[in-house]
Design an enzyme around this catalytic site. Sequence first.
Site, PDB file in Angstrom:
ATOM      1  N   SER A  56      27.274   0.531  61.807  1.00 22.97           N
ATOM      2  CA  SER A  56      26.535  -0.195  62.913  1.00 22.97           C
ATOM      3  C   SER A  56      25.110  -0.627  62.754  1.00 22.97           C
ATOM      4  O   SER A  56      24.847   0.255  61.567  1.00 22.97           O
ATOM      5  CB  SER A  56      26.355   0.816  64.075  1.00 22.97           C
ATOM      6  N   ASP A  57      24.802  -1.272  63.205  1.00 15.60           N
ATOM      7  CA  ASP A  57      23.321  -1.768  62.604  1.00 15.60           C
ATOM      8  C   ASP A  57      22.867  -0.323  63.580  1.00 15.60           C
ATOM      9  O   ASP A  57      22.752   0.452  64.299  1.00 15.60           O
ATOM     10  CB  ASP A  57      22.532  -3.535  63.109  1.00 15.60           C
ATOM     11  N   TRP A  58      21.120  -0.475  62.793  1.00 20.22           N
ATOM     12  CA  TRP A  58      20.565   0.491  63.548  1.00 20.22           C
ATOM     13  C   TRP A  58      20.193   0.789  64.819  1.00 20.22           C
ATOM     14  O   TRP A  58      19.798  -0.099  65.622  1.00 20.22           O
ATOM     15  CB  TRP A  58      19.035   0.046  62.444  1.00 20.22           C
ATOM     16  N   ALA A 104      22.463   0.492  66.712  1.00 19.94           N
ATOM     17  CA  ALA A 104      23.177  -0.574  67.624  1.00 19.94           C
ATOM     18  C   ALA A 104      24.504   0.044  68.772  1.00 19.94           C
ATOM     19  O   ALA A 104      24.933  -0.159  69.778  1.00 19.94           O
ATOM     20  CB  ALA A 104      24.189  -1.350  67.085  1.00 19.94           C
TER      21      ALA A 104
END
Length: 730
Positions: free
Chosen positions: A290-292, A294
Amino acid sequence: MSYGKSVIFLSVLACGILAVSCAGTDVYKDPSAPVEKRVEDLLSKMTLEEKIYQVTQWTYGKNMNANNVETSMKEVSPMIGSLLYRSTSPEYYNMIQHKAVEESRLGIPILCGFDAIHGYKTIFPIPLAQSCSWNPDMVARSCAVAAEECRLSGVHWTFSPVLDVARDSRWGRVSEGYGEDPYLTSEMGVAAVRGYQGEDLSDTTSIAACLKHFVGYSWSQGGRDYQYTEISDQTLWDTALPPFEAAVKAGAATVMSAFNDISGVPASANSYTMNEVLRGKWGFDGLVVSDWGAVVQLMSQGAAADTTEACMKAITAGLDMDMVDDVYLTSLDSLITSGQLDESVLDEAVRRILRVKFRLGLFEKPYIAELPESERFLLEDSRKLARAFAAETFVLLKNEGDILPLSSDRRTVALLGPMADNREDLMGSWNGQGDAGDVVTIREGLEASGMSVKYFGGCPFDGDDRSGFTRAKAIAAGSDVVVVCLGEKKGWSGENASRAGISLPRIQLDFLRTVASAGKPVVVLVSSGRPVEMEEIARHADALVEIWQPGTEGGNAVADVLSGLVNPSGKLTMTFPLCSEQQPSFYNQRPSARPFMGHYQDISKKPVYEFGYGLSYSDFEYGELRIDHESVATDGRLTAEIDVTNVSDTDGQETVLWFIQDPVASVTRPVKELRHFEKRLIRAGQTETFRFEIEPQKHLSYYDGDGVRHLEAGDFRLMAGPRKVSFALL
Ligand code: NOJ
């Protein structure tokens, strides 16, 4: 379940008890066993808790990004799957890895990731600049340097390349990608994967690439970061997905899901993009991180009511690893033990993570040599490459009266402006572990090249302090030529750095006008992370060069180009609109119902500089565009050729951009689309023949909204430089 020290203790104890029975049957420890067998063996031995830690990523080391502020540095569990490793210390790294390998029951090494976006310690130009070089080989070589510096510091995985196709200059993150064309983005993305991963991911000089942000992030409404994105299926397939498809096919090991909500389904909970397209259609078997934060952000986006729902949605959509928000760590256990989530879904995520670890050779070589920085960073060859690459990314936008390169009688240079002796901002955003102290400023570069430089900043980046203007003008008046260095600070682009307007602050423009009024020839250098408004700047400049954010060797590269040691060859990969309001201005738009009407009444419809624009110290003439047949069958081939002659007495590199236009189709096509490019050195007075082999299926077809490619008979146009020719597909 609570995951505290007691659990770790019990695990260690259990390992001790099981040690005898495990010995000899640990296929996963056998380097000669096939990766899939090792993965299955290891997975079969893992407890639920171990699996849950495996899909979790924490941070470790100094925090590099103000947007990702950690609340606290957590104690690293030996079972943790991955760390965002923000230290450059091999000693630290070995310490943590020893803990994982020796203190966890199964000894699974930690996967350490970091954002080496355009270099780790040796900072190369920002990716937007890199694309203006039209030189994928340079991209690959710079990524290989980054890979080596990373690996020697304990980083196995970079969150790069960024394959978001630029759509709006207001979006700060256009600096991180390769411009507004999907084909060019694909080529550069493939080159980056090649550079990072090398021939073999398990080499100690290779790191895993991570394609991001999957997908459509650059369609953020109004160019505001993290916003909703409205993307039709056809545009998704036509423009957003192709760079990812190309880089997946090139063997990229990992992918990062994006922050954005794709037409109602956030990217981090999007089963269509992750399960169906990425895995199903493209056969990707690596991990998706995932992105940070997210996963937890699915709640802010209105896709989940609580963290349990966020967890459920993300993991079932195919998101394997949770970056820092601990939603997986805190929710998976109850979801599985209560029977709401089948453990096989978690198993699949763990499988993909372990696969990447095995492919990286982490089980065989978890530790690294503890070399001093002088043997790891900024090696002579790396600096040389950074210098040559930076010079190749500069775009010469104006050169009236051939004022550049500076002739020997114009060697007393008034060097002015906020960028002239600046280190920090020349690196651009996401400058990895780059230190401003290692950057060569423009002033240092010009001085080292032997020019007589009279330096005076004279103007801040912004604000209203005009106290240096008078002195700057006097210095300009006493010199042969004035070099004015303007631009953006590094924090003005990048993540969470969107801007409503894309002009430089008024004070910089006033400064330029003031020093130009001294009456000496003016060379303007603009260092920016995005296209900026250039019309007014160009009016006061005899020569204008966009130098982007060129990195560690920026100042030397500027000297090379101004002195003529290097002939500029960059071409723009993002249109420079007249102003922010003229957007969208990307070149590959679909035709209007009334192409000559409908534009804004109060401004020109023409951008200041178009996609593909860029001058050279050489002059190139394009001959006729020849095709070997006027028509081609769907399974045939058509060869197009064009001669380009260097009619100057200076050797130079020229890039021929080949565009296709499909004027009538069942799904309307852009006014033109880049399908091929080639860059070559053309010696003074020489002619080179450039060739494009058109394969209909590859170059003339397009995607529909279901991801099916269509090839339709009819007329097509081919364009190269100022030339055009028509042909038919039968
Ligand atoms: C947030 C950014 O969007 C992403 O590009 C980056 O890789 C992660 N943070 C990790 O730093």
